[in-house]
Design an enzyme around this catalytic site. Structure first.
Site, PDB file in Angstrom:
ATOM      1  N   ASN A  89      31.328 -93.976  -4.140  1.00  0.00           N
ATOM      2  CA  ASN A  89      32.628 -93.302  -4.098  1.00  0.00           C
ATOM      3  C   ASN A  89      33.744 -94.245  -4.512  1.00  0.00           C
ATOM      4  O   ASN A  89      33.691 -95.446  -4.239  1.00  0.00           O
ATOM      5  CB  ASN A  89      32.912 -92.777  -2.682  1.00  0.00           C
ATOM      6  CG  ASN A  89      31.848 -91.785  -2.214  1.00  0.00           C
ATOM      7  OD1 ASN A  89      31.153 -91.187  -3.039  1.00  0.00           O
ATOM      8  ND2 ASN A  89      31.692 -91.650  -0.902  1.00  0.00           N
ATOM      9  N   HIS A 106      31.029 -98.098  -8.168  1.00  0.00           N
ATOM     10  CA  HIS A 106      31.615 -97.316  -9.264  1.00  0.00           C
ATOM     11  C   HIS A 106      33.115 -97.546  -9.377  1.00  0.00           C
ATOM     12  O   HIS A 106      33.811 -96.771 -10.029  1.00  0.00           O
ATOM     13  CB  HIS A 106      31.333 -95.821  -9.055  1.00  0.00           C
ATOM     14  CG  HIS A 106      29.886 -95.488  -9.286  1.00  0.00           C
ATOM     15  ND1 HIS A 106      29.339 -94.292  -8.885  1.00  0.00           N
ATOM     16  CD2 HIS A 106      28.875 -96.178  -9.859  1.00  0.00           C
ATOM     17  CE1 HIS A 106      28.043 -94.273  -9.201  1.00  0.00           C
ATOM     18  NE2 HIS A 106      27.739 -95.415  -9.789  1.00  0.00           N
TER      19      HIS A 106
HETATM   20  N1  APR Z   1      27.604 -83.748   4.494  1.00  0.00           N
HETATM   21  C1  APR Z   1      26.549 -84.401   3.929  1.00  0.00           C
HETATM   22  N2  APR Z   1      26.183 -84.237   2.633  1.00  0.00           N
HETATM   23  C2  APR Z   1      26.922 -83.397   1.886  1.00  0.00           C
HETATM   24  C3  APR Z   1      28.034 -82.695   2.399  1.00  0.00           C
HETATM   25  C4  APR Z   1      28.366 -82.902   3.763  1.00  0.00           C
HETATM   26  N3  APR Z   1      29.404 -82.269   4.339  1.00  0.00           N
HETATM   27  N4  APR Z   1      28.545 -81.926   1.398  1.00  0.00           N
HETATM   28  C5  APR Z   1      27.801 -82.163   0.303  1.00  0.00           C
HETATM   29  N5  APR Z   1      26.804 -83.033   0.594  1.00  0.00           N
HETATM   30  C6  APR Z   1      25.774 -83.560  -0.297  1.00  0.00           C
HETATM   31  C7  APR Z   1      25.290 -82.571  -1.340  1.00  0.00           C
HETATM   32  O1  APR Z   1      24.196 -81.833  -0.822  1.00  0.00           O
HETATM   33  C8  APR Z   1      24.854 -83.497  -2.489  1.00  0.00           C
HETATM   34  O2  APR Z   1      23.486 -83.866  -2.347  1.00  0.00           O
HETATM   35  O3  APR Z   1      26.361 -84.632  -1.022  1.00  0.00           O
HETATM   36  C9  APR Z   1      25.725 -84.747  -2.294  1.00  0.00           C
HETATM   37  C10 APR Z   1      26.802 -84.875  -3.353  1.00  0.00           C
HETATM   38  O4  APR Z   1      26.156 -85.061  -4.585  1.00  0.00           O
HETATM   39  P1  APR Z   1      27.061 -85.333  -5.897  1.00  0.00           P
HETATM   40  O5  APR Z   1      28.146 -84.337  -5.942  1.00  0.00           O
HETATM   41  O6  APR Z   1      26.104 -85.466  -7.049  1.00  0.00           O
HETATM   42  O7  APR Z   1      27.758 -86.744  -5.600  1.00  0.00           O
HETATM   43  P2  APR Z   1      27.130 -88.178  -5.760  1.00  0.00           P
HETATM   44  O8  APR Z   1      25.661 -88.178  -5.462  1.00  0.00           O
HETATM   45  O9  APR Z   1      27.983 -89.115  -4.975  1.00  0.00           O
HETATM   46  O10 APR Z   1      27.339 -88.497  -7.332  1.00  0.00           O
HETATM   47  C11 APR Z   1      26.972 -89.798  -7.770  1.00  0.00           C
HETATM   48  O11 APR Z   1      27.915 -89.286  -9.929  1.00  0.00           O
HETATM   49  O12 APR Z   1      29.613 -88.349 -11.133  1.00  0.00           O
HETATM   50  C12 APR Z   1      29.092 -89.541 -10.697  1.00  0.00           C
HETATM   51  O13 APR Z   1      30.274 -91.513 -10.335  1.00  0.00           O
HETATM   52  C13 APR Z   1      30.067 -90.242  -9.809  1.00  0.00           C
HETATM   53  O14 APR Z   1      29.658 -91.566  -7.860  1.00  0.00           O
HETATM   54  C14 APR Z   1      29.355 -90.323  -8.478  1.00  0.00           C
HETATM   55  C15 APR Z   1      27.903 -90.218  -8.865  1.00  0.00           C
END
Ligand code: APR
Length: 230
Positions: A89, A106
């Protein structure tokens, strides 16, 4: 020795109102990441990209850490020198919750970077791409965020911590973006106990020994309580 390495993703900040990337109405369902999260997109339209991050920085400044961020900070305080948070994040909610050993692989919304000389400084609330660099004066300012196609920060430190972890946890990440998605398998190969805490199974769930599914504000404090000396 960093006994416990915790990878976090957008899901840990979802309940702080910052949204995620790939959930329903996630950021990448509203913006084309090629336009706002690649060097090519920035070269094509630096104003659009700078304004995209200005909006995210404003959202972040108005958000508050949630119980999951505070639980991880409590864990770090209870186990000095043994906990490392590696976050995907770019928000500063871990730090604002009191966590100190935090690696932002990141980059960070609250940091500005000079594309000419590499100097970093605290980002102003509203950045423009022609802001002069405080160090070299070049009008080459960019968000200090790692875009797709760029190399994440501190990878050597992260690889070393993952290889030596006794516990590796992933919280709120879909496991769709590498190299972060590969950390669990690396930790498992090195002998760590791997725990996934998420709303639902991620793309790499099978790499984990244990799974706790539910909102981070519920499953993370409960998990931290199992690790804290009673
Ligand atoms: N509590 C726990 N988990 C949650 C919640 C919650 N309230 N809400 C959503 N999630 C989970 C979703 O199920 C999903 O698996 O968080 C995850 C978010 O996934 P992404 O949106 O893909 O985010 P992330 O994995 O951090 O993305 C990685 O992608 O776009 C790039 O650089 C950006 O750092 C980011 C990277």
């Amino acid at each position: 020795m960093m006994r416990i390495v915790i990878l976090t993703g957008a899901g840990i900040s979802a309940e702080s109102g910052l949204g995620t990337f790939r959930d329903k109405d996630g950021l990448w369902t509203r913006y084309d990441l090629n336009d706002v999260a690649t060097p090519q997109g920035f070269a094509r339209n630096p104003r659009l990209v700078t304004e995209f991050y200005n909006a995210r920085r404003a959202n972040c400044a108005q958000a508050e850490p949630n119980a999951a961020h505070y639980a991880l900070a409590r864990l770090e305080t209870a186990l000095p020198g043994q906990v490392l948070i590696v976050t995907q994040n770019v928000d500063d909610l871990h730090q604002r919750a009191g966590a100190r050993a935090v690696i932002q692989m990141h980059g960070a919304l609250m940091s500005a970077l000079c594309a000419a000389c590499g100097h970093r400084w605290p980002a102003p609330p509203v950045m423009t791409e022609t802001d002069p660099c405080p160090a070299c004066a070049a009008p080459r300012t960019r968000p200090d965020v790692v875009w797709f196609g760029e190399v994440p920060y501190h990878m050597d430190t992260i690889a070393d911590a993952v290889a030596r972890a006794e516990i590796f946890a992933a919280i709120g990440t879909s496991g769709q973006v590498w190299p972060a998605a590969g950390f669990a398998a690396e930790a498992r190969r090195a002998g760590a106990h791997c725990v996934e805490l998420n709303l639902e199974p991620s793309e790499v769930s099978r790499a984990f020994h244990a799974h706790h599914y539910g909102p981070a504000t519920q499953v993370v404090p409960a998990w931290v309580d199992t690790l804290l000396p009673t």
